[in-house]
Scaffold this motif. Structure first.
Motif, mmCIF file in Angstrom:
data_model
loop_
_atom_site.group_PDB
_atom_site.id
_atom_site.type_symbol
_atom_site.label_atom_id
_atom_site.label_comp_id
_atom_site.label_asym_id
_atom_site.label_seq_id
_atom_site.Cartn_x
_atom_site.Cartn_y
_atom_site.Cartn_z
ATOM 1 N N SER A 46 -0.596 -1.204 -4.004
ATOM 2 C CA SER A 46 -0.805 -2.637 -4.241
ATOM 3 C C SER A 46 -1.582 -2.824 -5.543
ATOM 4 O O SER A 46 -2.355 -1.956 -5.947
ATOM 5 C CB SER A 46 -1.544 -3.266 -3.065
ATOM 6 N N LYS B 174 -5.538 -7.374 -5.231
ATOM 7 C CA LYS B 174 -4.614 -6.803 -4.228
ATOM 8 C C LYS B 174 -4.679 -7.696 -2.998
ATOM 9 O O LYS B 174 -5.717 -8.275 -2.699
ATOM 10 C CB LYS B 174 -5.099 -5.395 -3.854
ATOM 11 N N THR C 177 7.860 0.354 -3.264
ATOM 12 C CA THR C 177 6.875 -0.412 -2.462
ATOM 13 C C THR C 177 6.927 -1.908 -2.792
ATOM 14 O O THR C 177 6.071 -2.676 -2.342
ATOM 15 C CB THR C 177 5.431 0.081 -2.735
ATOM 16 N N ARG D 41 -4.035 -11.720 2.751
ATOM 17 C CA ARG D 41 -5.023 -10.846 3.401
ATOM 18 C C ARG D 41 -5.197 -11.328 4.853
ATOM 19 O O ARG D 41 -5.701 -12.436 5.082
ATOM 20 C CB ARG D 41 -6.351 -10.906 2.628
ATOM 21 N N ALA E 106 0.855 -1.204 0.000
ATOM 22 C CA ALA E 106 0.000 0.000 0.000
ATOM 23 C C ALA E 106 0.886 1.247 0.000
ATOM 24 O O ALA E 106 1.989 1.209 0.562
ATOM 25 C CB ALA E 106 -0.870 -0.001 1.254
ATOM 26 N N PRO E 107 0.508 2.331 -0.643
ATOM 27 C CA PRO E 107 -0.796 2.516 -1.314
ATOM 28 C C PRO E 107 -0.784 2.144 -2.793
ATOM 29 O O PRO E 107 -1.645 2.559 -3.548
ATOM 30 C CB PRO E 107 -1.007 4.028 -1.139
ATOM 31 N N GLU F 81 -2.265 -0.618 -10.847
ATOM 32 C CA GLU F 81 -1.432 0.420 -10.231
ATOM 33 C C GLU F 81 -0.092 0.417 -10.963
ATOM 34 O O GLU F 81 0.374 -0.630 -11.412
ATOM 35 C CB GLU F 81 -1.162 0.145 -8.747
ATOM 36 N N ASN G 207 1.320 -5.298 3.947
ATOM 37 C CA ASN G 207 0.516 -4.096 4.211
ATOM 38 C C ASN G 207 -0.125 -3.664 2.901
ATOM 39 O O ASN G 207 0.527 -3.206 1.992
ATOM 40 C CB ASN G 207 1.443 -2.981 4.740
ATOM 41 N N PHE G 208 -1.402 -3.945 2.785
ATOM 42 C CA PHE G 208 -2.106 -3.642 1.542
ATOM 43 C C PHE G 208 -3.035 -2.473 1.761
ATOM 44 O O PHE G 208 -4.179 -2.547 1.682
ATOM 45 C CB PHE G 208 -2.842 -4.895 1.050
#
Ligand SMILES: Cc1cn([C@H]2C[C@H](O)[C@@H](COP(=O)(O)OP(=O)(O)O[C@H]3O[C@H](C)C(=O)[C@H](O)[C@H]3O)O2)c(=O)[nH]c1=O
Length: 183
Positions: free
Chosen positions: A69, A115, A142, A89, A66-67, A136, A182-183
């Motif tokens: 993903s 994601k 990232t 997740r 994130a941000p 994205e 961290n998604f």
């Protein structure tokens, strides 16, 4: 186009309608309206990627944090790969579970990876040309990943161990338990 559910929620295989005739074949490799309606989500793909690899290559397991993903819509133009998604997740009942599917120029199957998943593939044919859409842009700052051979995932890449080739970068990816998520 047919949607095939997998044993992991939100992870889908797509089978396009292929029109063959005595010249060859035609199919719509991407149709926003049909895909969005079939899955019930609005996708906004912004980048197309292509890579070519030889037998035994494993690219992955990769994801962007994130941000940035990414959802990926992947397919094989030529050759055959075993494509794997790992559920990262944290609130998912299948957290840490992986699912693989054979994608090839022959079966023309596509795999849509949301994601929150790590992604990778192994090459099962002499060479394979792999193409995919991302929703994205590439943000290397990232980029994150997990070791393809993490014993806690125990992924069967369908390739003999002695034939596996990975990039130096992928050879240094952390194990699942150490991965940044961290998604
Ligand atoms: C992903 C990417 C890479 N690059 C550059 C960075 C390197 O100089 C070169 C090769 O990159 P990398 O070794 O990360 O390529 P892959 O190992 O195929 O990475 C991909 O492999 C798995 C299967 C994935 O799902 C990701 O989309 C992606 O991480 O292309 C770019 O310029 N833009 C990009 O979007």
């Amino acid at each position: 186009m047919k949607l095939i559910n997998t044993e992991i929620k939100d992870l889908f295989i797509l089978e396009p309608d292929v029109f063959g005739d005595d010249r060859g074949y035609f199919f719509e490799s991407y149709n926003k309206m049909k895909l969005d309606a079939l899955i019930g989500k609005m996708y906004h793909f912004v980048q197309d990627n292509e890579s070519k690899s030889s037998y035994g290559v494993i690219r992955g397991l990769h994801y962007q944090l994130a941000p940035f993903s990414q959802t990926k819509l992947v397919r094989v133009l030529q050759g055959k790969v075993y494509d794997v998604a790992v559920d990262l997740r944290k609130d998912s009942p299948t957290f840490g579970k992986w699912f693989g599917v054979e994608l090839s120029g022959e079966n023309k199957r596509q795999f849509i990876i949301p994601k929150g998943f790590a992604h990778g593939f192994s090459v099962l044919s002499e060479t394979a040309v792999f193409v995919y859409k991302c929703d994205e842009y590439y943000h290397p700052e990232t980029e994150a990943g997990i070791a393809y051979n993490d014993p806690s995932l125990n992924i069967d890449w369908k390739v003999r161990d002695e034939d596996i080739k990975v990039s130096p970068k992928d050879g240094l990816l952390p194990r699942f338990e150490k991965a940044e998520i961290n998604f």
